[in-house]
Design an enzyme around this catalytic site. Structure first.
Site, PDB file in Angstrom:
ATOM      1  N   GLU A 297      32.017  40.573  57.822  1.00 48.18           N
ATOM      2  CA  GLU A 297      30.608  40.411  57.478  1.00 48.18           C
ATOM      3  C   GLU A 297      29.766  39.914  58.650  1.00 48.18           C
ATOM      4  O   GLU A 297      28.612  40.331  58.803  1.00 48.18           O
ATOM      5  CB  GLU A 297      30.477  39.472  56.277  1.00 48.18           C
TER       6      GLU A 297
ATOM      7  N   GLU B 113      37.561  40.430  49.191  1.00 44.42           N
ATOM      8  CA  GLU B 113      37.092  39.397  48.271  1.00 44.42           C
ATOM      9  C   GLU B 113      37.382  39.687  46.805  1.00 44.42           C
ATOM     10  O   GLU B 113      37.734  38.793  46.031  1.00 44.42           O
ATOM     11  CB  GLU B 113      35.582  39.161  48.470  1.00 44.42           C
TER      12      GLU B 113
END
Length: 269
Positions: free
Chosen positions: A117, A137
């Site tokens: 990210e 995630e």
């Protein structure tokens, strides 16, 4: 206390290295140190381009330091990416909206979860051939809220972004390049050197123009072409760099240097 982030200056280029063994994980402290490094970079008039990389040649960053979940950082707090991470949000740059200078990610190994990210918060990505990118995630009951959901579908097709986020499966550097996510794939150990070459090319352009470009791109990326044209015809106060270009010394120096067949002498104003 040993720093988790190291910085080096190479002329006008600033290298920020995450150095949190063994996986260069991003804790709240790491996020604050990364933010401090980039805040200093933003304010230093002698620095033009930054490179973000990880220590070693195996892992760029393994993402969120899961040990923090045992220290009271619950999923609820995790979703508020600025809690304890400082004004730049997770990884120091996920929400650093005032960062107008360009940043290149030199991905020297695996970029997992939050490590992936923070590369999405950079303007360009160079990756070593053994690097891989993944957002795992959902496999631990969370969401990629530090830039995955917000940014990935702007870099690759929607269905590719959804596949990566829903399955948590990794993609290689070469596959990432095929989808346009990565600018260049290089041999192992050469990611930083390649990023330096890109940075040097950027330094040849007018600094104010580069910052104005990033400012406008960030401000208009969600707009239709019609609305984007309208936004820059009457630029709001947020576009300070862009507004400064029209009457800048560099806007005169560039055409003059071209006509005189010489390299421009940029002043950044």
């Amino acid at each position: 206390m040993t720093a988790l982030v190291n910085t080096q200056r190479h002329g006008q280029i600033f290298v920020v290295t995450i150095d949190n063994a063994p996986a260069n994980a991003i804790s709240r402290r790491t996020s604050r140190e990364i933010y401090a490094a980039f805040a200093a970079f933003q304010e230093d008039e002698d620095l033009r381009v930054a490179i973000l990389t990880g220590a070693g040649d195996r892992i760029f960053s393994g993402g969120w330091d899961l040990k923090e979940s045992d220290e009271g950082l619950t999923a609820d707090l995790y979703y508020d990416t600025q809690v304890g991470n400082g004004p730049g949000g997770f990884g120091g740059i996920a929400e650093f909206w005032g960062l107008t200078k360009p940043v290149i990610a030199a991905v020297n190994g695996s970029a997992a979860g939050g490590g992936f990210e923070i590369t999405l918060a950079c303007d360009m990505i160079v990756a070593a051939e053994h690097a891989r990118f993944l957002l795992p995630e959902t496999r631990i009951g969370l969401l990629p809220m530090a830039g995955g959901i917000q940014n990935l579908h702007r870099r690759v097709p929607y269905n590719i972004a959804m596949h990566l986020m829903m399955t948590g499966e990794p993609i290689s550097a070469s596959e990432a390049a095929r989808w346009g996510l990565v600018n260049e794939v290089v041999p192992r150990g050469e990611a930083l050197a390649a990023a330096m070459r890109h940075a040097e090319k950027i330094c040849e352009s007018a600094p104010l123009a580069i910052e104005g470009l990033k400012e406008v791109m960030r401000y208009t990326s969600h707009l239709s072409p019609k609305d984007a044209f309208a936004a820059v015809r009457r630029p709001p106060n947020e576009l300070k760099k862009y507004k400064a270009i029209a009457n800048s010394e560099d806007s005169l120096e560039g055409p003059r240097a071209f006509m005189e067949k010489r390299k421009p002498q940029w002043r950044g104003r």
